[in-house]
Design a protein around this motif. Structure first.
Motif: not given
Length: 293
Positions: A66-67, A74-81, A98-102
């Motif tokens: 679930t996490r 990756s998200d907070v480093l801006g890499v995902s975006m 996508l985020g971590p909760f899908h």
């Protein structure tokens, strides 16, 4: 040949010379070049490098069903975006993370269903229309939605408080490419900050908050699959999203409606919030491969 600062990159790249997949070799060559350049520039001590490896190890250990802490990193480093931006649609609706909760399958629902299984928040109606870049409706498109509740928590974060599937739904568009559902207005919320990513944010003086939003994955035969958000226009943190995902085109006005007849039509109580989201899908086609800089 001795392994020195000057020969290191060549030695490691040469070790991958037998890689059969040319794209894999290209990615590894780029990774080795940039990673070695970073090490030569910042010159970390062995203790600092060990700490970095420990951080990544802890992030991996924090992941479960679930996490996903590594997605969060990756998200907070801006890499995902950055990856989304590079590979996003040129002419269609802009994509986001996508985020971590899908992490669970959204329950199938009919258009007009209520995805809020708990209640207590501000009632909201979301209407969406899926069209092609030519403006033609896309019937039968799969529209997967998920969101947090009024308090900023996803169902998987609150087992025993929220039923699994709360705030989630898998819909199909009608002949006109339309779908609608009832829900509550989502809240802004902090990303999970009780792990190594949270420590990183605190150490760098960054806040962990995301503006209020609803997630969408939209897919249809013959079209590119789109992962995106609709952001609530009056939400805090639109200008400082912790994962850099806000795009102006995705900010949507959740209008306050105090109309009993319209409320009855949508099977909600007045006043309620009403949001309309137009989603444009590009035709399927190979995404151009961009050279590694």
């Amino acid at each position: 040949m001795d392994f020195t600062e000057e020969t290191a990159v060549t030695a490691v790249r040469d070790s991958f010379a037998g890689t059969a997949d040319p794209r894999l070799r290209e990615l590894l060559d780029g990774l080795v070049g940039h990673l070695h350049a970073y090490v030569r520039e910042t010159r970390p001590t062995p203790a600092e490098w060990e700490s970095a490896i420990g951080f990544l190890t802890e992030a991996g250990q924090k992941c479960d069903d679930t996490r996903q802490e590594l997605i969060l990193l990756s998200d907070v480093l801006g890499v995902s975006m950055l990856v989304e931006t590079i590979n996003g649609q040129a002419d269609g609706t802009e994509s986001t993370v996508l985020g971590p909760f899908h992490v669970v399958a959204s329950p199938p629902r009919e258009s007009g269903d209520n995805i809020d299984l708990v209640g207590g928040g501000r009632p909201c109606v979301v209407t969406a229309r899926v069209v092609s870049t030519a403006g033609e409706p896309v019937p039968g498109a799969s529209v997967d939605v998920w969101q947090c509740n009024k308090d900023g928590f996803y169902d998987v974060q609150q087992p025993g408080i929220q039923p699994l599937g709360n705030g989630r739904g898998l819909f199909a568009t009608d002949a006109e490419g339309r779908v609608w559902f009832r829900t509550v207005v989502p809240s802004h919320y902090p990303i999970p900050a009780d792990g190594p990513v949270g420590r990183l944010l605190r150490a760098t003086g960054r806040h962990p908050f995301r503006p209020a939003h609803i997630h969408f994955i939209v897919a249809a035969p013959g079209h590119r699959t789109l992962t995106t958000h609709m952001f609530v226009a009056d939400s805090p943190y639109l200008d400082s999203d912790a994962v850099f995902a806000v795009k102006t085109s995705l900010v949507v006005d959740f209008r306050e409606i105090d109309d009993e007849a319209l409320a009855e039509r949508y099977q909600v109580s007045a006043p309620f919030r009403l949001a309309a989201f137009d989603i444009v899908l590009e035709a399927a086609g190979e995404v151009p491969t961009r050279p590694v800089a």
